[in-house]
Design an enzyme around this catalytic site. Structure first.
Site, PDB file in Angstrom:
ATOM      1  N   GLY A 149       0.821  -1.201   0.000  1.00 18.99           N
ATOM      2  CA  GLY A 149       0.000   0.000   0.000  1.00 18.99           C
ATOM      3  C   GLY A 149       0.856   1.252   0.000  1.00 18.99           C
ATOM      4  N   CYS A 150       0.243   2.382  -0.342  1.00 20.39           N
ATOM      5  CA  CYS A 150       0.997   3.632  -0.462  1.00 20.39           C
ATOM      6  C   CYS A 150       1.566   4.070   0.888  1.00 20.39           C
ATOM      7  CB  CYS A 150       0.124   4.719  -1.079  1.00 20.39           C
ATOM      8  SG  CYS A 150      -1.459   4.985  -0.239  1.00 20.39           S
ATOM      9  N   TYR A 151       0.740   4.093   1.929  1.00 20.38           N
ATOM     10  CA  TYR A 151       1.245   4.462   3.248  1.00 20.38           C
ATOM     11  C   TYR A 151       2.284   3.461   3.742  1.00 20.38           C
ATOM     12  CZ  TYR A 151      -2.239   8.142   4.276  1.00 20.38           C
ATOM     13  OH  TYR A 151      -2.989   9.295   4.291  1.00 20.38           O
ATOM     14  N   VAL A 154       5.830   4.138   1.975  1.00 21.68           N
ATOM     15  CA  VAL A 154       6.598   5.282   2.463  1.00 21.68           C
ATOM     16  C   VAL A 154       7.026   5.078   3.914  1.00 21.68           C
ATOM     17  CG1 VAL A 154       4.530   6.614   3.073  1.00 21.68           C
ATOM     18  CG2 VAL A 154       6.660   7.804   2.566  1.00 21.68           C
TER      19      VAL A 154
END
Length: 345
Positions: A149-151, A154
């Site tokens: 996932g994006c979160y 990062v």
């Protein structure tokens, strides 16, 4: 030249896949699929594609696993949670290459998926058939690739050296993550309505975000002593990008110079992760439109607190870009193929 199919073409991630694959030297899109606008040409829905006849003429088709496996070499799922779980079984049975941008196969424990995604894990016996692949650290070992996932992407890139080298007090980690509106997808909600999002910041899913368990599972794989993290997410009025501020106490005997050295040792040979020097901190403009992750470091001696500031483009590094990076690894292409992009300045 590998032939590619995309399921979920009309969403933000599906369109970003199309944009990035357009310049890929070793891959071409042959078919696109969706659950709406069946039979419509892409150029009719997205006039910006009119000057790209190869894609303008593509029509959105009804899903067919048989057709995809007969005409393509790999398929991307750019779909909301719950769809890949239903449609991917034929691909898994045939060991057909898939890169899944949804969360349906990220968690290997069915109870975790059901708790955090609020959906039934319909194919519990298939969860182990997918590889969770953080592209800058892992390589796929199975045909089904579960894209982080994006979160999660990062956050994990923010924390990796700290956990892998035991640099922090593991019960002190606090993560403040802020995302642009495209991270919520195209479906209109009250929180993403212009009058609510413009000139506003709102915190959402406090202690409930579905990316928390995949982050923690990966941290445990790096350090068996990992403790639960404090993780919060906020919506900010920008189109794309994630800005993460991470705070942690340094472990006894660890100096800030040790931390800086560890980040460089971890990332200097990774093209898509850039560690900034001399106290510089990144901003969203440095990565929007690219597959880069930029990381800046700071330290407060009075409080023994390390600050890690990390930014990505949620639609590229957080979704389509990392998915293509994973595809490149799977096929043995140059990792940068289709992804050597200049930021949108």
């Amino acid at each position: 030249m590998k032939k590619i199919a995309i399921i979920g073409i009309s969403g933000y991630s599906g369109l970003e896949l199309l944009r990035l694959l357009h310049s890929h030297p070793d891959a071409e899109i042959v078919n696109v699929y969706g659950t709406s606008n069946i039979g419509a040409k892409l150029a009719d829905l997205f006039p910006k594609l009119l000057n790209f006849p190869k894609y303008a003429a593509l029509t959105i088709k009804t899903f067919s696993s048989d057709e995809i496996m007969a005409t393509a070499d790999l398929v991307f799922f750019a779909t909301p949670a719950g769809i890949a779980a239903e449609l991917a079984t034929d691909f898994i049975a045939a060991d057909f290459p898939v890169v899944d941008l949804s969360g349906d196969f990220r968690l290997k424990i069915p109870a975790q998926y059901e708790k955090w995604y609020k959906k039934t894990a319909v194919h519990k016996n298939l969860l182990s058939k997918a590889d969770y692949v953080l592209a800058d650290f892992d390589r796929p070992t199975q045909a089904y690739i579960s894209n982080p996932g994006c979160y999660a992407t990062v956050t994990l890139l923010s924390l990796a050296p700290l956990y892998q080298v035991n640099l922090i007090q593991l019960d002190s980690v606090i993560i403040d993550a802020k995302s642009g509106l495209s991270g919520a997808g195209k479906k209109l909600t009250d929180s993403s309505h212009y009058v609510n999002a413009n000139e506003n910041v709102s915190l959402y899913k406090l202690n409930q975000h579905q990316h928390i368990p995949e982050i923690f599972n990966k941290l445990v794989s790096w350090n068996v002593n990992a403790k639960p993290i404090q993780f919060s997410t906020s919506l900010i009025p920008v189109n794309r990008g994630i800005f993460v501020s991470t705070y942690a106490k340094l472990a006894e005997g660890i100096t800030f110079s040790d931390v800086v050295a560890a980040y460089h040792q971890t990332y200097d040979d990774k093209y898509f992760v850039r560690v900034l020097n001399d106290g510089l901190l990144p901003d969203l403009h440095s990565v929007v439109g690219t597959n880069f992750t930029d990381i800046g470091l700071g330290y407060n001696e009075l409080t023994n607190t390390l600050t890690v500031v990390t930014v990505i483009d949620n639609l590229v590094k957080g979704a389509a870009g990392q998915a293509i990076q994973n595809m490149n690894h799977f096929f043995g292409f140059d990792e940068k193929a289709g992804l050597d992009l200049v930021p949108i300045l």
